[in-house]
Design a protein around this motif. Sequence first.
Motif, PDB file in Angstrom:
ATOM      1  N   VAL A 179       0.841  -1.199   0.000  1.00 23.21           N
ATOM      2  CA  VAL A 179       0.000   0.000   0.000  1.00 23.21           C
ATOM      3  C   VAL A 179       0.877   1.250   0.000  1.00 23.21           C
ATOM      4  N   ASN A 180       0.777   1.994  -1.094  1.00 19.47           N
ATOM      5  CA  ASN A 180       1.515   3.252  -1.212  1.00 19.47           C
ATOM      6  C   ASN A 180       0.537   4.396  -0.932  1.00 19.47           C
ATOM      7  N   ILE A 253     -14.209  -0.285  11.603  1.00 21.42           N
ATOM      8  CA  ILE A 253     -15.451   0.073  10.907  1.00 21.42           C
ATOM      9  C   ILE A 253     -15.320   1.529  10.468  1.00 21.42           C
ATOM     10  N   LYS A 254     -15.431   1.759   9.163  1.00 19.28           N
ATOM     11  CA  LYS A 254     -15.233   3.110   8.621  1.00 19.28           C
ATOM     12  C   LYS A 254     -16.489   3.564   7.879  1.00 19.28           C
ATOM     13  N   TYR A 326      -7.990   3.549   6.939  1.00 16.22           N
ATOM     14  CA  TYR A 326      -7.418   2.241   7.274  1.00 16.22           C
ATOM     15  C   TYR A 326      -5.889   2.297   7.321  1.00 16.22           C
ATOM     16  N   TYR A 327      -5.301   3.079   6.435  1.00 18.59           N
ATOM     17  CA  TYR A 327      -3.835   3.162   6.391  1.00 18.59           C
ATOM     18  C   TYR A 327      -3.291   3.592   7.760  1.00 18.59           C
ATOM     19  N   THR A 331      -1.205   0.947  10.078  1.00 22.40           N
ATOM     20  CA  THR A 331       0.187   1.313  10.359  1.00 22.40           C
ATOM     21  C   THR A 331       0.436   1.247  11.865  1.00 22.40           C
ATOM     22  N   GLU A 332      -0.497   1.805  12.609  1.00 16.67           N
ATOM     23  CA  GLU A 332      -0.375   1.823  14.076  1.00 16.67           C
ATOM     24  C   GLU A 332      -0.369   0.410  14.658  1.00 16.67           C
TER      25      GLU A 332
END
Length: 372
Positions: A179-180, A253-254, A326-327, A331-332
Amino acid sequence: MITIKEVSSKKDLKTFVKFPFKLYKDSKYWTPPIISQEMKTFDKNENPVFNDAEARLFLAYKNNEVVGRIAAIINWLEIKEQDQQKMRFGWFDFIDDLEVSKALLNKVEQIGNSKNLKYTEGPVGFSNLDKVGVVTEGYDAITPMVTWYNYPYYVKHYEAAGYKPEKGYNESIFPFSNVNPETFKKAQELIKRRYQLKALKFSKTEEVMPYVDKMFDLFNKTYASLSSFVQITDIQKAYFKKKFISFVNPEYIKFVVNKDDELIGFAIVMPSFAKALKKANGKLFPFGFKHILKAKKHSKDVIFYLIGIHPDYQNKGIHSVIFNEYYEVFTEKGIENCYRTPELEDNIAIKQIWKHFNPVVFRKRKTYKKML
């Protein structure tokens, strides 16, 4: 000699639910369901799908031993509102004996004929939120909890019984390292400004609940054009809310809303529970809960379960807003792999959404159909 017996008691139902535990006991790739939840799926007092559907369950016996099972399903919404004269079947498992699989399919076909239906199709569940498809390629990967697994010999049984492939489904994976953020970071800022949108963040399940009914309404709108789609009713929404939402981390959930606070996009991602469910082996007690809660908190693999954009906002880059959210979370949390649940091969829109992440198809499935 094969004997077919209809499930008529709680004891029979338990035998039906537990048969795959014996069939797949040596498989590294089969993921066991939670037995108590599977039992509730077929409980008319628990599952509101039975307001608009019916199911008859059958067990196959050979030498007094269970050797197969099948659920014969009729979804009356599909038949009356969509004029799809379909006899569904699912939960179809059997030893490698053509007599067994044919005897079980014959039961489904007899019911279909008695109801004047035109064809049978499976394996499918009651609705689009159920499991779907027999695995035709990719037997050497563990299955997510939201899919079925089967041995390679299943395909020849469908063919021998005169069934032809109907729909194809793909399951994909991409490492999170693919994922960029440049592909969506700038775009999502622009899109939020242009359409006056905002992404909602949640940290508690109760914060999600006021939006869940709207999400199912949007799900119905988003997926209506896909083949085999059956609307989720209001009473089913309440059931799925109770059954699924508590399983999902609220931060996974987004929702995207417009300036009027109307829901125009959503996505649900789940931690991978497959390894935890293998350890639980069908039981929540005494240690199953512990394994599942640990996976919920610490799993480095996630599964994209549902994603939907309102028809008025499709092809406007709304998914870039969702991916950006989500990124940050992935990442976290140090997420390593992203899986996608079975998606129809002919769903071009979904392929476009994921193209930048170079996903690899690792498993294929099909449903099979036979005219009556």
